[in-house]
Enzyme design. Structure first.
Site, short mmCIF file in Angstrom:
data_model
loop_
_atom_site.label_atom_id
_atom_site.label_comp_id
_atom_site.label_asym_id
_atom_site.label_seq_id
_atom_site.Cartn_x
_atom_site.Cartn_y
_atom_site.Cartn_z
CB SER A 201 60.20 44.90 23.31
OG SER A 201 59.10 44.60 24.25
CG HIS A 248 63.36 42.27 21.35
ND1 HIS A 248 63.41 41.52 22.63
CD2 HIS A 248 62.17 42.49 21.48
CE1 HIS A 248 62.42 41.69 23.50
NE2 HIS A 248 61.60 42.36 22.98
#
Length: 297
Positions: A201, A248
């Site tokens: 991610s 993230h």
């Protein structure tokens, strides 16, 4: 979508450039490979912007041709026959690691991102703080849940293919790895040292950031990518999803920074600016890792 801006008659102070093949036609569109101005008759639609006939045929053209013998991407990379090759390889590596982890479950313990284990007062035996820096990389390719790898690989395919074509292989790979490492470093710095972090991610959020910069550079409608990014950020910070927001955000910031350098670097010092920016971000990654390691040891 590229927008052709209006202008004053040719020769005026605000006149637009003319098509390199039709000197009587003003245009606000440029080839995304060689950046020569092209009129609607000459433009050829591509997955990223429009290209001129010479670049589509693989020729260098004349007059205002790029400085390389082969056609170049918007970021200066070499145009290749398979513009999604590295994206396919990255997906393949992730899938291979996923299969290996499920075939040998104990392998997972050696791949995910971990600060230190076990916690005090026991003597730590593993983790990044104990010298296992390789976890910053291996965690980028490790998934344990089918929904996790499925969502990440769909995102990688959707974002990675067009971005690889626009940047070229080397620059695309640089953005991917720098973003992934930045996400790992921020997770290592801010998350609990005994929390296991894994997944692609961070790198994919870096592709989000670089894609947004690219779309802004090409004057595309930014609303779709911004809406998708906002939705992902809502999930990132929503309680109950057990998502590493640190990875993230770290990946997103690194993707924006390196992506901006890739598509806005001046031609004369293009490679220096592009890879120099990547090196600076990597230096920050190393500094954050050293700082956290000093805190834990």
């Amino acid at each position: 979508m590229d927008q052709a801006a209006g202008g004053s008659p040719q020769g005026g102070a605000q006149s637009l450039p003319v098509c390199y093949r039709h000197a009587d036609r003003e245009t606000g569109i440029r080839c995304t490979r060689c950046e020569r101005p092209i009129c609607p008759e000459c433009m050829v639609s591509a997955s990223v912007g429009f290209q001129c006939p010479d670049c589509v045929r693989g020729g260098s053209g004349t007059g205002h041709a790029p400085d390389a013998s082969r056609p170049r991407t918007l970021a200066g990379g070499t145009v290749t026959a398979d513009p999604r090759l590295l994206t396919k390889i990255l997906i393949g590596i992730n899938v291979a690691v996923f299969i290996a982890v499920h075939a040998w479950p104990s392998l997972l313990d050696d791949l995910f991102l971990l600060g230190v284990w076990p916690p005090a007062p026991y003597t730590p035996t593993e983790g990044v703080a104990e010298g296992e820096w390789y976890r910053l990389v291996t965690s980028m390719f490790t998934h344990n849940e089918i929904w996790h790898i499925g969502f990440n690989m769909l995102s990688l395919w959707w974002l990675g293919g067009p971005l690889e074509e626009a940047l070229g292989r080397a620059r695309y790979l640089a953005v991917y790895f720098v973003s992934g490492l930045a996400g790992s470093a921020l997770a290592y710095l801010l998350a609990s040292p005994t929390t296991a972090t894994l997944g692609a991610s961070g790198a994919i959020f870096g592709l989000f950031g670089a894609t947004a910069v690219l779309m802004r550079r090409l004057n595309y409608d930014m609303r779709p990518i911004i809406a998708l990014l906002v939705i992902n950020l809502i999930f990132t910070f929503s309680p109950g999803f057990n998502i590493s927001w640190q990875a993230h955000i770290g990946g997103l910031v690194a993707g924006v920074v390196t992506g901006y350098a890739m598509v806005h670097a001046p031609r004369r010092r293009r490679a220096l600016v592009q890879y120099g920016t990547c090196a600076l971000v990597l230096a920050v990654v190393v500094a954050l890792t050293l700082l956290r390691t000093a805190q834990l040891t």
